[in-house]
Design a protein around this motif. Structure first.
Motif, PDB file in Angstrom:
ATOM      1  N   VAL A  23       0.830  -1.219   0.000  1.00 16.71           N
ATOM      2  CA  VAL A  23       0.000   0.000   0.000  1.00 16.71           C
ATOM      3  C   VAL A  23       0.855   1.255   0.000  1.00 16.71           C
ATOM      4  O   VAL A  23       0.321   2.363  -0.157  1.00 16.71           O
ATOM      5  N   LEU A  24       2.174   1.145   0.169  1.00 16.55           N
ATOM      6  CA  LEU A  24       3.028   2.331   0.226  1.00 16.55           C
ATOM      7  C   LEU A  24       2.924   3.217  -1.011  1.00 16.55           C
ATOM      8  O   LEU A  24       2.887   4.452  -0.891  1.00 16.55           O
ATOM      9  N   PRO A  25       2.901   2.668  -2.229  1.00 16.38           N
ATOM     10  CA  PRO A  25       2.817   3.556  -3.405  1.00 16.38           C
ATOM     11  C   PRO A  25       1.565   4.419  -3.426  1.00 16.38           C
ATOM     12  O   PRO A  25       1.543   5.470  -4.098  1.00 16.38           O
ATOM     13  N   PHE A  26       0.500   4.026  -2.706  1.00 15.05           N
ATOM     14  CA  PHE A  26      -0.727   4.815  -2.720  1.00 15.05           C
ATOM     15  C   PHE A  26      -0.675   5.956  -1.698  1.00 15.05           C
ATOM     16  O   PHE A  26      -1.537   6.827  -1.704  1.00 15.05           O
ATOM     17  N   PHE A  27       0.335   5.945  -0.822  1.00 18.33           N
ATOM     18  CA  PHE A  27       0.499   7.020   0.142  1.00 18.33           C
ATOM     19  C   PHE A  27       1.637   7.955  -0.233  1.00 18.33           C
ATOM     20  O   PHE A  27       1.748   9.060   0.299  1.00 18.33           O
ATOM     21  N   ARG A  28       2.487   7.517  -1.134  1.00 16.67           N
ATOM     22  CA  ARG A  28       3.624   8.348  -1.533  1.00 16.67           C
ATOM     23  C   ARG A  28       3.692   8.359  -3.058  1.00 16.67           C
ATOM     24  O   ARG A  28       3.623   7.314  -3.705  1.00 16.67           O
ATOM     25  N   SER A  29       3.812   9.546  -3.625  1.00 16.26           N
ATOM     26  CA  SER A  29       3.823   9.691  -5.072  1.00 16.26           C
ATOM     27  C   SER A  29       5.107   9.098  -5.651  1.00 16.26           C
ATOM     28  O   SER A  29       6.181   9.192  -5.051  1.00 16.26           O
ATOM     29  N   VAL A  30       4.971   8.492  -6.807  1.00 17.91           N
ATOM     30  CA  VAL A  30       6.139   7.919  -7.479  1.00 17.91           C
ATOM     31  C   VAL A  30       6.793   8.931  -8.412  1.00 17.91           C
ATOM     32  O   VAL A  30       7.803   8.632  -9.044  1.00 17.91           O
ATOM     33  N   THR A  31       6.202  10.135  -8.520  1.00 20.75           N
ATOM     34  CA  THR A  31       6.788  11.187  -9.353  1.00 20.75           C
ATOM     35  C   THR A  31       7.038  12.428  -8.485  1.00 20.75           C
ATOM     36  O   THR A  31       6.458  12.600  -7.415  1.00 20.75           O
ATOM     37  N   SER A  32       7.899  13.292  -8.984  1.00 19.51           N
ATOM     38  CA  SER A  32       8.224  14.527  -8.255  1.00 19.51           C
ATOM     39  C   SER A  32       7.219  15.622  -8.603  1.00 19.51           C
ATOM     40  O   SER A  32       6.698  15.687  -9.732  1.00 19.51           O
ATOM     41  N   ARG A  56       1.090   3.973  -9.627  1.00 16.86           N
ATOM     42  CA  ARG A  56       0.981   3.523  -8.237  1.00 16.86           C
ATOM     43  C   ARG A  56       0.610   2.040  -8.177  1.00 16.86           C
ATOM     44  O   ARG A  56       1.152   1.289  -7.358  1.00 16.86           O
ATOM     45  N   ALA A  57      -0.317   1.617  -9.043  1.00 18.45           N
ATOM     46  CA  ALA A  57      -0.727   0.214  -9.059  1.00 18.45           C
ATOM     47  C   ALA A  57       0.434  -0.686  -9.489  1.00 18.45           C
ATOM     48  O   ALA A  57       0.626  -1.779  -8.931  1.00 18.45           O
ATOM     49  N   ILE A  58       1.222  -0.203 -10.473  1.00 16.89           N
ATOM     50  CA  ILE A  58       2.378  -0.997 -10.906  1.00 16.89           C
ATOM     51  C   ILE A  58       3.382  -1.139  -9.768  1.00 16.89           C
ATOM     52  O   ILE A  58       3.945  -2.215  -9.531  1.00 16.89           O
ATOM     53  N   GLY A  59       3.619  -0.062  -9.033  1.00 14.30           N
ATOM     54  CA  GLY A  59       4.532  -0.144  -7.892  1.00 14.30           C
ATOM     55  C   GLY A  59       4.028  -1.116  -6.839  1.00 14.30           C
ATOM     56  O   GLY A  59       4.808  -1.888  -6.256  1.00 14.30           O
TER      57      GLY A  59
END
Length: 339
Positions: A23-32, A56-59
């Motif tokens: 669930v981490l990718p849904f709380f932290r953005s993967v882009t700047s 986010r889903a891929i992460g």
């Protein structure tokens, strides 16, 4: 656990405790974030929003794949019911020295090659391979024998293994003695404890010259009746070898049978309560016709269960995680840091 009819399992259950990390990718953005003077000036951009959700889903899936790989995910072994048209057959092939000799009658092709001939065993193996290839859904086991029986392969429908087993009979030379009684009992062992789901056939390919004493005869007769097995003997006649399928049998007295063990074997096999057929092959053409007749006669429905071995899915999980990480790295390299 079971999913879509497939039972999955893990080796290291403790690794599944790491799954909440997905669930981490849904709380932290993967882009700047990109600074802009006023967000109200930006037009609606649904493509960017869905791209962000996809990344986010891929992460998350990449994390799940890594956790499953660490846990040793695998598909458990299972059984599949197969339907064939034929029989459970055990190929009982003679590997005595006499099988390296020529047939009783020479064909026109062999006569053209003076001093050269194809051994009986070589022709038999070639035709048995062809016989197996024509019956793709049947079970075949194999036993070779001379002084002692050698169990080569339990009944299976994996024909590549069956062909390899037949070809392996060409390695080395056989011994002088022929112990058909022990070989028959070894072949019948393959049927012990197995459910009766189709015809059971022992295909004996031999030039005879082997005797069976009284005690093994009684044991073989009892087991063949109990197991409901049939015996097909393809008798490969050697030069100056006796015939077993003569219309008249003047030499059936005990003394004559001791002098001709092939006829004694045929008489014993004929006395069995189970089905028995004998063929005499004096040249490769006779042998081919005999095997074709067995192929024609035994063409009955056969049901059996095949066990599919456990399949390790760790490599697939690692491949999925790698694919996800490559997509994320590609997205990171293609993002814009300023307008």
């Amino acid at each position: 656990m079971s999913m879509f009819g497939i039972t999955l399992g893990v080796v290291h259950g403790w690794a599944l405790a790491l799954l909440p990390l997905a669930v981490l990718p849904f709380f932290r953005s993967v882009t700047s974030a990109v600074p802009y003077s006023w967000l109200g000036l930006l037009p609606p951009d649904p493509v960017s929003r869905w791209t962000d959700r996809l990344l986010r889903a891929i992460g998350s899936l990449a994390i799940i794949s890594l956790v499953l790989a660490a846990s040793g995910l695998h598909r458990s072994a299972y059984e599949v019911e197969r339907l064939g048209h034929g029989a459970h057959m055990v190929l009982l092939v003679d590997r005595s020295t006499s099988m390296d000799q020529p047939f009783a009658r020479r064909t026109a092709a062999s006569a053209a090659n003076q001093g050269r001939y194809r051994p009986k065993g070589e022709v038999a193996r070639e035709l048995l391979s062809k016989f197996v290839a024509e019956r793709r859904n049947d079970l075949f086991g194999m036993v070779v024998f001379s002084t002692f029986p050698i169990p080569v392969l339990r009944p299976t429908d994996r024909h590549a293994v069956v062909h390899a087993s037949i070809a392996a009979g060409d390695v080395g030379r056989g011994l002088a003695e022929t112990n058909i009684g022990a070989a028959l009992e070894q072949a019948l062992d393959y049927f012990e404890g197995e459910p009766y789901t189709g015809a059971r056939i022992v295909v004996l390919v031999s030039d005879g010259a082997g005797e069976i004493s009284q005690t093994p005869r009684l044991r073989i007769a009892h087991r063949m009746q109990r197991l409901r097995a049939s015996l097909y003997w393809i008798y490969i006649r050697s030069e100056r070898g006796p015939t077993i399928l003569a219309t008249s049998e003047p030499g059936d007295d005990a003394a004559a049978l001791r002098m001709t063990p092939e006829r004694a074997l045929h008489k014993f096999f004929s006395s069995l309560g189970s089905s028995y057929r004998a063929y005499t092959a004096e040249n490769p053409e006779d042998l081919e016709r005999a095997i074709a007749d067995v192929n024609r006669l035994q063409n009955l429905p056969v049901r059996y269960l095949e066990t599919i071995a456990r399949r390790d899915l760790t490599s697939a999980c690692l491949a999925a995680a790698l694919a996800g990480l490559v997509l994320l790295v590609g997205a990171k390299l293609s993002e814009r840091s300023a307008w």
